[in-house]
Write a protein that holds these residues in place. Structure first.
Motif, mmCIF file in Angstrom:
data_model
loop_
_atom_site.group_PDB
_atom_site.id
_atom_site.type_symbol
_atom_site.label_atom_id
_atom_site.label_comp_id
_atom_site.label_asym_id
_atom_site.label_seq_id
_atom_site.Cartn_x
_atom_site.Cartn_y
_atom_site.Cartn_z
ATOM 1 N N MET A 1 -7.251 -1.724 -1.729
ATOM 2 C CA MET A 1 -6.058 -2.328 -1.132
ATOM 3 C C MET A 1 -6.458 -3.585 -0.368
ATOM 4 N N HIS A 2 -5.484 -4.432 -0.147
ATOM 5 C CA HIS A 2 -5.732 -5.636 0.638
ATOM 6 C C HIS A 2 -4.469 -5.997 1.422
ATOM 7 N N HIS A 3 -4.609 -6.895 2.366
ATOM 8 C CA HIS A 3 -3.465 -7.415 3.114
ATOM 9 C C HIS A 3 -3.225 -8.865 2.692
ATOM 10 N N GLN A 4 -1.952 -9.245 2.629
ATOM 11 C CA GLN A 4 -1.645 -10.643 2.346
ATOM 12 C C GLN A 4 -2.069 -11.498 3.540
ATOM 13 N N GLU A 5 -2.589 -12.677 3.251
ATOM 14 C CA GLU A 5 -3.112 -13.532 4.313
ATOM 15 C C GLU A 5 -2.014 -14.063 5.223
ATOM 16 N N LYS A 6 -0.815 -14.225 4.678
ATOM 17 C CA LYS A 6 0.294 -14.732 5.472
ATOM 18 C C LYS A 6 1.606 -14.245 4.875
ATOM 19 N N PRO A 7 2.709 -14.259 5.614
ATOM 20 C CA PRO A 7 4.003 -13.851 5.063
ATOM 21 C C PRO A 7 4.371 -14.732 3.874
ATOM 22 N N PHE A 8 4.979 -14.130 2.848
ATOM 23 C CA PHE A 8 5.328 -14.900 1.652
ATOM 24 C C PHE A 8 6.587 -15.741 1.841
ATOM 25 N N THR A 23 -5.176 -1.068 -7.222
ATOM 26 C CA THR A 23 -5.472 -0.217 -8.382
ATOM 27 C C THR A 23 -4.898 1.170 -8.169
ATOM 28 N N VAL A 24 -4.384 1.754 -9.249
ATOM 29 C CA VAL A 24 -3.897 3.138 -9.209
ATOM 30 C C VAL A 24 -4.578 3.908 -10.342
ATOM 31 N N MET A 25 -5.135 5.055 -10.022
ATOM 32 C CA MET A 25 -5.717 5.927 -11.038
ATOM 33 C C MET A 25 -4.945 7.244 -11.032
ATOM 34 N N LEU A 26 -4.284 7.542 -12.125
ATOM 35 C CA LEU A 26 -3.513 8.773 -12.250
ATOM 36 C C LEU A 26 -4.294 9.764 -13.098
ATOM 37 N N ARG A 27 -4.350 11.001 -12.652
ATOM 38 C CA ARG A 27 -4.988 12.051 -13.439
ATOM 39 C C ARG A 27 -3.870 12.851 -14.113
ATOM 40 N N THR A 28 -3.644 12.573 -15.378
ATOM 41 C CA THR A 28 -2.550 13.200 -16.119
ATOM 42 C C THR A 28 -3.080 14.303 -17.028
ATOM 43 N N ALA A 89 3.301 3.380 -11.620
ATOM 44 C CA ALA A 89 2.190 2.833 -12.401
ATOM 45 C C ALA A 89 2.250 3.257 -13.858
ATOM 46 N N ASN A 90 2.980 4.329 -14.161
ATOM 47 C CA ASN A 90 3.144 4.765 -15.539
ATOM 48 C C ASN A 90 4.347 4.108 -16.203
ATOM 49 N N LEU A 91 5.121 3.350 -15.418
ATOM 50 C CA LEU A 91 6.368 2.782 -15.930
ATOM 51 C C LEU A 91 6.390 1.258 -15.915
#
Length: 394
Positions: A1-8, A23-28, A89-91
């Motif tokens: 995960m990360h933080h945005q450097e400034k408001p968008f 990143t997302v890792m799903l165990r299906t 993440a699956n959709l």
């Protein structure tokens, strides 16, 4: 995960404190047991930006950045709904870290502790951002709220660009002799869009080489130099287990998320198409409205005006997959944007349907009969046979 450097954008400073998922890792297969098994109420427009009444602790919120069609969407979710949110993440295609340095087209706030029990959206015209806000409430522990709010915002944004949202299914059929045709079916939940495609697969098993899914719920039609093309929004499908042929759920088990399999209206989320396919321009050879409420058989060609009126009426026999039961009508069979902004959608319908006819697309209705008896497949099998005949004709 990360933080945005400034408001968008100005006014969104509070969101810059929320960690963004890389990143997302799903165990299906993954089995979830949400508190709710259907969506209720409507998404309504508000004239107040939800950013003005946010109530979130940055330590208990996360951002899932994703692509909805070609648009960038930031989904900010309350940690108590992590299981539902990560199922996205699956959709939907997850956005890269590089893509999350800029301003999104869409923002979804899921689980805002505002005490409103509301599902609202707002158009921030100053920053050109569509913002959706879903209040924290036991009923929202259902994946459909996340999916449909994201699609509603997408559809509203695309209509602003002159693209027409389609609630339906679109596949490219490649025959064993090499010929290829794009088939788009439109209709509200329970009309028989996906079921017709499944029946077509069975009917054409000796003639069809490949079926490429472009979308299985929501897509768009847009014009380029007067030619209509279809695109999708999702890389996966969120489908009712009861709507699938026996065995389909088991075939896809190793890559699917199952939601409330013990309940009526049980669902699964399964990958359906690569992102490059979803956002590619696909020619449309047939466009049919999925009619589940009349006793006609097969398929029937319509004029431009007949097709427009049929689609705008959005009639179906509702089977209780949402809050409706019995004959109902929804503008353009799409309560996720077109219904809320009919004045914006109307001229796009006129332009697109005329272009479809001018470019030789078959416009019509396909009769699924699923509003009468979902166990009786005779009607949908007959419709699939006529679809196959259209696809294979010289």
């Amino acid at each position: 995960m990360h933080h945005q450097e400034k408001p968008f954008a100005e006014g969104y400073e509070a969101l810059a404190k929320i960690p963004v998922i890389d990143t997302v890792m799903l165990r299906t297969p993954m089995i979830l047991h949400p508190k709710s098994s259907k969506r209720t109420g409507m998404f309504t427009e508000t004239d107040v930006n939800p950013m003005t009444y946010l109530n979130m602790d940055p330590e208990e919120w996360f951002c899932f950045p994703m692509k909805v069609g070609s648009l960038l969407c930031y989904v900010y979710f309350n940690a108590k709904y992590t299981a539902s949110a990560l199922s996205l993440a699956n959709l939907f295609e997850i956005a890269t870290k590089e893509e999350t340095t800029g301003k999104p087209d869409l923002v979804v706030i899921f689980g805002n502790e505002d005490g409103k029990n509301a599902t609202e959206f707002y158009h921030d015209t100053d920053n050109n951002i569509w913002v959706g806000c879903i209040s924290d409430h036991p009923r929202i522990e259902y994946f459909g709220y996340l999916k449909k709010m994201s699609l509603t915002l997408h559809n509203l944004a695309m209509m602003e660009k002159g693209w027409l949202p389609i609630h339906g299914a679109f596949v490219n059929i490649t025959l064993k002799d090499g010929r290829k045709k794009g088939i788009m079916l439109m209709g509200d939940s329970g009309a028989g869009k996906s079921e017709s495609i499944e029946a077509l697969k069975a009917a054409g098993k000796d003639k069809i080489k490949d079926i490429e899914v472009v979308f299985d719920d929501m897509g768009t039609i847009h014009l380029e130099n007067g030619v209509p093309y279809g695109q999708g929004t999702e890389i996966g499908a969120f489908v009712r287990l009861d709507d699938l042929d026996p065995g389909t759920a088991y075939r896809d088990m190793d890559r699917s998320i199952f939601m409330g399999p013990e309940n009526k209206n049980a669902r699964m989320v399964s990958p359906a198409a690569p992102y490059r396919v979803v956002v590619h321009n696909h020619p449309i050879d047939l466009f049919c409205y999925a009619n589940n409420y009349t006793d006609k058989l097969g398929m029937n060609e319509l004029s431009v005006e007949e097709a427009k009126e049929t689609c705008k009426m959005g009639k179906r026999m509702a089977l209780g997959t949402t809050q409706e039961v019995g004959i109902s009508t929804t503008y353009f069979a799409n309560p996720f944007g077109p219904m809320q902004k009919q004045e914006l959608c109307e001229p796009i319908i006129d332009e697109v349907f005329t272009a479809l006819k001018d470019n030789g697309t078959y416009l019509g209705e396909i009769y699924t009969h699923l509003g009468f008896d979902k166990e009786n497949r005779d009607g949908i099998n007959d419709a699939a046979a006529q679809l196959l005949s259209f696809i294979t004709e010289e």
